[in-house]
Motif scaffolding. Structure first.
Motif, PDB file in Angstrom:
ATOM      1  N   UNK A   5      20.239  51.104  -5.022  1.00 55.38           N
ATOM      2  CA  UNK A   5      21.199  50.021  -4.999  1.00 55.38           C
ATOM      3  C   UNK A   5      22.487  50.507  -4.350  1.00 55.38           C
ATOM      4  N   UNK A   6      22.915  49.765  -3.337  1.00 56.31           N
ATOM      5  CA  UNK A   6      24.124  50.152  -2.609  1.00 56.31           C
ATOM      6  C   UNK A   6      25.355  49.798  -3.445  1.00 56.31           C
ATOM      7  N   UNK A   7      26.282  50.732  -3.511  1.00 59.21           N
ATOM      8  CA  UNK A   7      27.493  50.518  -4.295  1.00 59.21           C
ATOM      9  C   UNK A   7      28.428  49.603  -3.509  1.00 59.21           C
ATOM     10  N   UNK A   8      28.847  48.567  -4.166  1.00 58.47           N
ATOM     11  CA  UNK A   8      29.764  47.613  -3.530  1.00 58.47           C
ATOM     12  C   UNK A   8      31.165  47.854  -4.099  1.00 58.47           C
ATOM     13  N   UNK A   9      32.004  48.439  -3.285  1.00 58.95           N
ATOM     14  CA  UNK A   9      33.341  48.767  -3.775  1.00 58.95           C
ATOM     15  C   UNK A   9      34.447  48.131  -2.936  1.00 58.95           C
ATOM     16  N   UNK A  10      34.101  47.226  -2.031  1.00 60.26           N
ATOM     17  CA  UNK A  10      35.092  46.514  -1.226  1.00 60.26           C
ATOM     18  C   UNK A  10      35.199  45.076  -1.730  1.00 60.26           C
ATOM     19  N   UNK A  11      36.397  44.568  -1.723  1.00 61.37           N
ATOM     20  CA  UNK A  11      36.657  43.230  -2.241  1.00 61.37           C
ATOM     21  C   UNK A  11      37.230  42.366  -1.129  1.00 61.37           C
ATOM     22  N   UNK A  12      36.692  41.178  -0.972  1.00 61.47           N
ATOM     23  CA  UNK A  12      37.214  40.204  -0.018  1.00 61.47           C
ATOM     24  C   UNK A  12      37.730  39.024  -0.822  1.00 61.47           C
ATOM     25  N   UNK A  13      38.950  38.618  -0.555  1.00 57.25           N
ATOM     26  CA  UNK A  13      39.515  37.456  -1.247  1.00 57.25           C
ATOM     27  C   UNK A  13      39.393  36.245  -0.341  1.00 57.25           C
ATOM     28  N   UNK A  14      39.095  35.120  -0.957  1.00 55.29           N
ATOM     29  CA  UNK A  14      38.907  33.880  -0.224  1.00 55.29           C
ATOM     30  C   UNK A  14      39.632  32.781  -0.986  1.00 55.29           C
ATOM     31  N   UNK A  15      40.498  32.086  -0.300  1.00 59.44           N
ATOM     32  CA  UNK A  15      41.228  30.987  -0.942  1.00 59.44           C
ATOM     33  C   UNK A  15      40.540  29.672  -0.622  1.00 59.44           C
ATOM     34  N   UNK A  16      40.280  28.886  -1.655  1.00 58.77           N
ATOM     35  CA  UNK A  16      39.667  27.570  -1.494  1.00 58.77           C
ATOM     36  C   UNK A  16      40.381  26.576  -2.395  1.00 58.77           C
ATOM     37  N   UNK A  17      40.261  25.300  -2.071  1.00 61.90           N
ATOM     38  CA  UNK A  17      40.846  24.260  -2.920  1.00 61.90           C
ATOM     39  C   UNK A  17      39.924  24.009  -4.110  1.00 61.90           C
ATOM     40  N   UNK A  18      40.399  23.232  -5.062  1.00 62.18           N
ATOM     41  CA  UNK A  18      39.584  22.889  -6.242  1.00 62.18           C
ATOM     42  C   UNK A  18      38.334  22.119  -5.818  1.00 62.18           C
ATOM     43  N   UNK A  19      38.504  21.198  -4.876  1.00 60.47           N
ATOM     44  CA  UNK A  19      37.364  20.402  -4.408  1.00 60.47           C
ATOM     45  C   UNK A  19      36.335  21.293  -3.713  1.00 60.47           C
ATOM     46  N   UNK A  20      36.803  22.232  -2.904  1.00 60.71           N
ATOM     47  CA  UNK A  20      35.894  23.144  -2.214  1.00 60.71           C
ATOM     48  C   UNK A  20      35.156  24.035  -3.215  1.00 60.71           C
ATOM     49  N   UNK A  21      35.864  24.516  -4.218  1.00 55.88           N
ATOM     50  CA  UNK A  21      35.237  25.362  -5.239  1.00 55.88           C
ATOM     51  C   UNK A  21      34.167  24.581  -5.999  1.00 55.88           C
ATOM     52  N   UNK A  22      34.481  23.330  -6.302  1.00 56.39           N
ATOM     53  CA  UNK A  22      33.513  22.484  -6.999  1.00 56.39           C
ATOM     54  C   UNK A  22      32.265  22.292  -6.133  1.00 56.39           C
TER      55      UNK A  22
END
Length: 130
Positions: A5-22
């Motif tokens: 299992x490859x270690x995932x240690x990088x984080x990407x942030x993504x901004x979305x609206x409430x409607x998009x998240x829903x």
């Protein structure tokens, strides 16, 4: 060979609206992915996402069959009660009443079975066309 299992240690942030998240969560709910991270990772890396699709013809079939099942159960119960009463009928008028009830119950039962057969054939024909 066991895949490591490859270690995932990088984080990407993504901004979305409430409607998009829903909307994203709705799509996630229809997929086979267990987590939002797994789902978004697959989309971002252009990997296939398995989506569960409902069969509309099967849903329509079930919608029509469930009331029929209840009606069939009720008719079978009525028929069973009528047959159970047969041995205690001693007089001709009671026997005539039983025969009339028996015939109407039998006709209702046969009608329900015929409707079930018709709906089953319709679903089968729809399935064959695909």
């Amino acid at each position: 060979m066991e895949k490591r299992k490859e270690k995932r240690n990088r984080l990407i942030k993504l901004r979305v609206s409430e409607a998009e998240l829903k909307e994203i969560h709705q799509h996630l709910g229809r997929s086979t992915n267990r987590s939002l991270s797994e789902y978004l990772r697959r989309l971002a890396l252009n990997k296939p996402v398995t989506v569960m699709v409902r069969n509309a013809s099967a849903d329509d079939f079930l919608e029509q069959m469930l009331p029929l099942q209840a009606c069939l159960e009720q008719t079978c119960n009525t028929y069973t009660r009528a047959v159970d009463r047969l041995p205690v009928l001693n007089k001709i008028p009671e026997l005539k009443g039983w025969l009339i009830l028996h015939e109407s119950t039998r006709a209702a039962l046969l009608e329900q079975v015929s409707r079930i057969e018709s709906l089953t054939l319709q679903l089968y024909e729809q399935w064959l066309r695909k």
